[in-house]
Structures are given as structure tokens and as C-alpha cells.
Design an enzyme around this catalytic site. Sequence first.
Site, PDB file in Angstrom:
ATOM      1  N   GLN A 127       0.994  -1.182   0.186  1.00  0.00           N
ATOM      2  CA  GLN A 127       0.116  -0.101   0.108  1.00  0.00           C
ATOM      3  C   GLN A 127       0.905   1.270  -0.091  1.00  0.00           C
ATOM      4  OE1 GLN A 127      -2.959  -2.084   3.130  1.00  0.00           O
ATOM      5  NE2 GLN A 127      -3.394   0.009   2.983  1.00  0.00           N
TER       6      GLN A 127
ATOM      7  N   ARG B  34      -9.103  -0.205   7.442  1.00  0.00           N
ATOM      8  CA  ARG B  34      -9.951   0.485   6.541  1.00  0.00           C
ATOM      9  C   ARG B  34     -10.314   1.745   7.550  1.00  0.00           C
ATOM     10  NH1 ARG B  34     -14.347  -1.157   2.244  1.00  0.00           N
ATOM     11  NH2 ARG B  34     -14.654   1.143   1.417  1.00  0.00           N
ATOM     12  N   CYS B  35      -9.434   2.270   8.406  1.00  0.00           N
ATOM     13  CA  CYS B  35      -9.700   3.367   9.133  1.00  0.00           C
ATOM     14  C   CYS B  35      -8.243   4.190   9.266  1.00  0.00           C
ATOM     15  CB  CYS B  35     -10.377   3.062  10.562  1.00  0.00           C
ATOM     16  SG  CYS B  35      -9.008   2.399  11.585  1.00  0.00           S
TER      17      CYS B  35
ATOM     18  N   GLU C 241     -13.314   5.215   4.439  1.00  0.00           N
ATOM     19  CA  GLU C 241     -13.236   4.358   5.743  1.00  0.00           C
ATOM     20  C   GLU C 241     -14.358   4.701   6.705  1.00  0.00           C
ATOM     21  OE1 GLU C 241      -8.427   3.734   5.331  1.00  0.00           O
ATOM     22  OE2 GLU C 241      -9.210   5.494   6.759  1.00  0.00           O
TER      23      GLU C 241
END
Lengths: 796, 295
Positions: free
Chosen positions: A246, A393-394, A767
Site C-alpha cells: 500500500q 480500513r480506518c 473508511e
Amino acid sequence: MSSETDDVPVADTEYQHDEDGGPDPEKHHGHGRGGMGEEVKRKEDKRFITGRGNYVDDIKKPGMLHCEIVRSPHAHARIENIDTSRAMDVDGVVAVLTAEDLAAHELATMPTLMDDTQDVLVNDKVKFQSQEVAAVIATDRYIAKDGAEKVDVDYEVLDPVVTAEEALEADAPLIRDELEDQEDNHIFDWDVGDKEATDRVFEEADVTVEEQMEYQRLHPAPIETCGCVADWDPGKDKITVHLTSQAPHAHRTLFSQVSGIPEHKVRIVSPDIGGGFGNKVPIYPGYVVAAAASVVLEQPVKWMEERSENIQTTGFARDYDMTGELAATEDGIIKGVRTDVLANHGAYNAVAQPSKFPAGFFNIFTGSYDIEAAYGSLTAAFTNTAPGGVAYRCSFRVTEAVYLIERMVKVLAQELDMDPAEIRRRNFIQPEQFPYESPTGWNYDSGDYEKALDLALDMADYDHYREEQQRRIEEDADKLIGIGISSFTEVVGAGPGKSCDIAGIEMFDSADIRVNPTGNAVLRVGVQTQGQGHETTFAQIVAEELGMDVENISVEHGDTDTDPYGLGTYGSRSTPVAGAATAVAARKVRDKAKTIAANELEAAEEDIEWDRESGHFHVAGAPDRSITITEIAASAYMHHPSSEEPGLEAVNYYDPPEMTYPFGSYIVVVEIDRETGEVDFEKFVAVDDCGNRINPMVIEGQIHGGLAQGIGTAMMEHVTYDENGNCTGGDFMNYLLPTANEIPNFETGYTVTPSPHHPIGAKGVGESPTVGSPPAIVNAVVDAMAHAGTTHVEMR
Amino acid sequence: MKAANFEHHEPTSVSKAVSLLESLDEPTILSGGQSLVPMLRFRLARPDTVVDINGIDELDYLHEEDGYLRIGALARHADVADSEVIEARYGSFADTAPLVADPQIRNRGTIVGSIAQADPKGDWGSVLIAHDGEVVARGPDGERTVPVDELFLLPYDTSLDEDELITEARVPVPVEREGSAYHKLKRKTGDYAMAGVAARLIFDDDGRIEDAGIGMTAVDITNARASDAEERLEGERPDPELFAEAGELAAEQSNPESDEHGDASYKERMVEVLAQRALGDAAERAGVIERRAAP
């Protein structure tokens, strides 16, 4: 699809920091070229839908070898002996690596993102089940696995420590005995806020409430597991690593630091990535082993995790045991919030967070509310479980913070017998209070929380369900109704660089736009899409800013040899940071285009105007004397003005002044079978505000995906361990992911409150649904049983 | 999937399959592969030889014949889900098929394979118990039938010999005034049952229960018969209190274990609830009680 009502703006009138005032609000669906606000179909979908994606495991190189990792069956054990002879006898096994072999190349250990030191292959003591003990390199992956089974390891099994609570007991076995000065399993204490002022507020309060809650260990579980193909070129002394990354540039720097190979001789390529969700931010031992093997053997080496290896060993998320407390007046005005957290970090401190934030952004726990006093404390412990603490996902630990405050507001509402919507309304930070400084030090950019809540209540038919709920209780019906609300605020888009870094590198991001002589353009960015749709949305930003057709812009990313340095995609930072860089770079190109336009139109530069609607430059007062970006591009290369360099390109490295604060209100209505406890979703409303919207369809897709993950979180996902430290939730038989069958119909809506400091007024959005939905779901389940005195139910 | 090496045999007839099973050393039978293949992938199963029966066309059937519903060894879960015969007369089968795992697994997995696997969490074993079904096995010494009550010994262990192949599972064709149902509690699509109950009721002309069959899923070391509950029901007229009592007896006879997804007492209580619901549906489908009101 999205709900549009009269009082909901569909785009903002004020275009950020741009002299022409931005898109015309009357024409909010754009200019037909695929710019801001248009539902452009995702450019990347053609290759994904037709099976032409190119993932790491699709990479095949001549002479490529395969790596299989031998893993410990025990959670805590000392290695007495490793015998590789039987494995080496397997036909096709080329090499077996152990810690000793790596030590010879100074690769025995690697730094974690929190500056801890993790064994690449276990040197002395295994610290979690499935930890990497040895690696077998063979001519194919089946043989590698056959070889791995024949590596004979003698273990002295030690008592394991599984929970953070056990870890901190006085007589707990010491996990990190290799560290000098480490006498127990305690990692750090952290606190934030004004303890005295908060204690005082609690002492003086009319009402206080307290609740224990666990945010269980989750795994991001992307469909593509982690892996790499490392290819050392002895002719160029250069290594190319195709990596599930990522953050390719940050990984290049880390690779160079770990391996000693100079950074200009390291190329990281992150091809198509099948989901990341924070799992692909850290560096894992498998990458290092494959790279080391490639250098030693001078052949390409592929390492690709199996599913259970992914769940059992790579970065988990959450695992916070939290106590929440609120102090309030009888009218439900919240005066103070207090929280204490016990965090299980696993065997190494490997959380993926900016280094100055050991507890991430957990201190956003005052949420959407204007609270006088706040204090939070946290203790982190080592355990014999896999290391992690990634931002699944935050933004870093925001999910835990939002869960805490949104659950506690519901607890308080129950205590005061108040409507949970009303109690939120009474405590919201008001629109005129922005920019708002929170008691824990955050500087919120913008928000209008009540507007989002009102829209959600309206869409959810809230009053009807409240009546229906009461009716069911009175009639002793088989199925109960519960209504849950979450009015969350996220903090996304790290930097700024002065406060946020990864391994010391400031969290800026970058964009490089090159317009070709034929009028199309390539945008290169320092972030890396894993499904977010950057190839579409970033092209839309350029289309908007340059008056080009979105079809004529391609977006490249993920190759450190060609893309500008960036910090990668996680924490919803791509649009806030790289999206800003893209807009700024495009405006630089536009400035130069204006000079060229003046030259071509034989007018003074100050007399040249740019028309956002048509995308053309023209002479002021003479709209007929105009020139398109395509014509300008040709001029830039074929007859450029003598005052300028040839070409038409620009680069921007963007350090955001602040983070952005997207928010929303989610309302979930559940029906619960009184006899079995089964939960059905009756209604699921999600109203989001992410500022100005680039592509409503992409946003909608992001919201749907995130809500599905929120449902998984609240209803089924949990990485479990037994008392011996065996991971009992380490595969998809036991780590349950929701499927389409478990996902209800989502009704989405939106409000638009632009970020005042972002060049296009946008905030991150990917997110919000994962962060915002779990407390709404739990609040709904609790709400269904509140009449029976239930105040909390754990997730999972 | 990185299975260990094995030898793969593809017989095209039952007799060839049986002679392979006899001659090979510790062979493993592959039908739908939905249990075996994951075990191969984890290398929990490491057979030297695999006898793949998917090419034996004579085993691919699902029909009524000579008083039995006959399910050939290659009938897939999806075949049951799509069958008009099933839909019309076999409530428990129609309930079960769409609840087995997920659509992909149902397209490949077989009913007989699931029964042969003898996983206590398998659904079909309970249905077979409720219907007093049996399996037909072929071995070197010819064919024999094994009643379901004599089939399951332990988890993953049946009374069949290693060189026997189940060619068919069968249950008697329903009589008049017969109804059946299956209720299953699971955490999500694709997950095994936390608990499941299959029930079949046959009523006499007088509206009394003449014969009751109840099979339970995932609450004992094998699929299990709730014989106390069956006995309590026989000779009685159906009513909610009777079914509640039967549910309690079934729960008492179950032996669930606690796991991450539920403790034993919850599962026992669920047996009680699911048994009541399955019995209610069975009675309704037999046409002896009125359709119950919607919740």
C-alpha cells in the site's frame, strides 16, 4: 441510490482556493468531460471484470523459484535445533534458510513500523504461533511445501501468555527476554487530556455512566493475501520487488535500510492490489526472506501467503479492551468523557501508525460532541499472539474511538431515558464552532452534524420504527425491533508532515502531470490504489482543472522507478493529500497553459481567461478568440513561447496543513428473533459527508464496501486464540466474513460540508462506513433489548 | 492449494471403482470434493491414492422408484434444490438443500458424499434419520443396505468397510398425511450449523401421530436421533404444548459442545426451539394443522 432532498446540497458553490470560484453549483453534474461530481465509470473495471488484472501472484519470471515458510506450531517455545537435511534431500529443493543464514547477511532482524525489532526467522525463541522459523526455496510451490514439511525443528515448549490482562500479571512469563531492560510484558503507557479537570467534572456531575467493551481482534483479510516476487539483477546490482504494498516508496526506503542495498538500486512495483485495508502497510518477514534468497541464489523468488498464513501472522487490527465513562447533566448535556484501554499488541510492537502517535488517533474519542473535559489512558502489552495493530480500513485507531463514544452516548441515553437522537442533537459541535479545537487537541476543519442526522432520521422513518418497537414489546411479539444510531466523526488524511510520519518520513504526498503533444496526459501519484478507484477519480480532478476529457488522462502509480515519492494509501489519505497534490499540480500546468495561450492568441497574459465550463482559454471580452488545452499542448512542444521551457508538465509535493474530518449519521433498524437471538437488518441508512464529491458512484461503492465490513465486524469477525495461544480463528472456516447473503439493502444519502483547507474541498471517505457502522449496529441490538435492562452486547 | 502428491484414478463404472478400492492401498474416494479438497489443501488428508467417482455416469440420478426416493452418489445439493419432485413432497429435503453451505459448494458437493463424510455438522445425516433412510453400499462381496441408525459411529467414521462405495442414499416415498421439515441455525451463509433439527411426522386417519422421526445436527458426536422425543409424540394429537415437550426431550438428549460461536446451554436451548419449529412445519405440511400466523 442516493437520496436527494431539497435541503441537501449536491455540490458546493465555493471552489477551494481557486480564482475562478470553482464549479457552477447549477451545473453540479459537471461539464460533460468527466470532471468533478460526475459519475464516471471506473477506468480500472474493464481489466478487473474481464479477468485481465495483474496481481503479484500473476507475475512469472524465467527461472523463478518459490518460497515456503516453515512456521512454529507453538505460541511460545525455544528452538533447540533445526535440522534441514531431510528437506534438502527433496528433489527440487534449492535452499533452506534459517536465522543463522540470514545473520550471515545481516538480515536476521527487521525493524517494525514502531521501531521494535522483529526476527525475520526466529533466532532463539518463538513468540507467537505460526511465527517464521525457516524458509524453503524450491523449483515449484508444491515442492517447497513438501520440503517445508521435512524441516525438523526441536522445540522446548514454554508457557504462553495470550491476553493483555494475563500479560501484565506479576508472575506472567517474560515474552521479550532478548530485550535488555525489558523486565515484564508492558510496552508503554499513554495518556491524553486533562485528568484533573475531567475528574472534577465527573465528581460534580448529575449523572455518570460506565461500560466495559471489547473491540475484538480483527483481521483486514484482503482477498489477495500478501506476497512478493523478488528479482536481484547481478548485472545491474539492482533488486526489483513486485510487492503487495500500500506504500511502495516507503517500502523502498525500508527495504534499502534493512538490506543495505542503496535505495537507487531498489525498485518496488506494486501492481494491481486485491484489497489492502491496512494489511499491506507493514513489511513482513516473507518479503525479506524472498529478497535475501534472490540475492543469494541470483534467481527470482516468489513468496505468496496462504489464507491461513495471512490471518494468523500478518497485521491484525483492533484488540482494545476499553472502559468508557460519561459525565452528564440530567438534561443529557455531556460534560466529560473518560476512557481507559488495555491494548494487546502481540509479540512485537508493530502497530502501523505515525510514530508520534503510539495509540494512533484514539484521542479523537470526544467524537462529534462539544465536551468540556476529556481524559484517556492506555496501556499496551506484549502477548504470545501475532503482532499487528494496523489501521484496518480506518485512520489509526479512530474506529476504536468512534465505537467508544457512540456506544457511550447510547448508554447515557438509556440511563437518562432519553431518545438517542435527541441526546446527540444536544451535544453536537455546532456549525459555527468550526474550526473547532477538541479537548484532546484536534483541530476539526468543518462539520454540520445535525443536518446529517436529520436527513438520516428522515430517510430511516425513525418515528415509525420507534412506534413499531413499542408495539412489539407491548404485544410480546416473536420479533423485537431495535434502532441504533451512530453520528461519527473521522479524522483522515495524514500528514501534516510536522506531526505525522512513517518511519521518520513525513506524510506528504505527490502528483506529477505530463501533458503530451497530442493533448492527452499522464498523471503519476505517490499513493497506491487497492480498489479505491484512483485511476478514475484522480483523472477526474485533472479533467476538471485542465478542461480535458477524462478519457484522455491516465493515472499511473505503484512503480517507484517512475512515480513521484509518496507515502501510500491508507487512513483515507489519498484524496486529502494526493488528491490535493493533483489539483495543485494541475493548476500549475494551467498557469503555464495560460502563458502559452496568450502567446498563441497574441494577447497579453493578463487578458487571458480560463472558462471552466468549456475548458477553453480565451481573450477577455472576445470569447471567439479561444484555444483548447489540446491546441495548447501541441504549442508547448511545437512552437513554445521563447520565454518558457518547452513541454507542459508540473509536479507538486503536498504537505496538508491539517487533516480532514468527514462525518455522517448511520441508522440501523434490526429485528431480533426472541427465541434464537438471530439478528436481521430491517433498514440500514447511511448519510455521509465527505465534503465536495469527486465521483458519487465511486463514493457509493466505497460506502457499500465499508458497510459490509462494518457488518462483519459487529456480527461475526474475530481472530480467536485458545489458552495455549493456538489461533482458532485463523482461516475462513472460523474467521467468518459476511457474504452478499448477509448484506442488507443500504440506503445512502449525503450532505456536503467542504473542507476549508483542501484545494478542492474534499475529505476522505473510504473508511467512514467501517468506522461509523459497528456502533450503529450494536446500538440497535442493545436497543432491541433495552427494555429488559440490557446496556451492552459484545460484537463478534 | 498445495496438496501433497497423490495418485488419481478415474473409474467410469461402479464395478471398476469397487475393484480399484479393493486393490489400492488405503484409497480415498473423491466425489464432490467439498470436504476432501480443503483437507488436502491443509494436508490434513494425505491419501496416496484418490478414486475420483465423478466420471461414473450411472451414479448421477435423483428420482422416485420402487417406493423410495433414490439419491445417486453424484446427485449434487443443487440438484435437490432444483428438483420438482423434492419441492412437491419432501419438505425436509427442500428446506435443507438451500441451507447447505453456499451456492458454489452446492453445485459440486453431493448428498451421498456429505453422508459418507459423517461430519456431525453435516445436514443430510439428520434428514436421513428423520426419514428412517438407508444407504446402499457396493463392495467386493456385492451390494448391501445399511440403515442410517447403523451408519454413523464417530465423527468422520462410518460402519462401512474401506473398499465399499456408497452408491445411493434413499428414504421411503412419503405416504398420505406425512410432512417433514428442517430448521438450521447458522452464523452465515457457508457456515456449518450451530444446531439443526430435521423432523418427519406421519399421521393416522384419526389425526394422531403414527410415526415421528427427529434427527439432530451438530449437537452430538454424530448426527443423532431424538428418540425420547419421537416416543413422546407417537399416538398423540399435534399441538404446541406437545411439540414444546418434544423439543425439551430432544434438547435433553443432545450433547452439544461449547465453541467460539455459542456455549452448550445455548445450543441445547436452540435444539428445543428448532425442534418445535420443525415439528410445527411438518404437521402443517402433512395437512393436519392450520397454517400458523406470520410473526
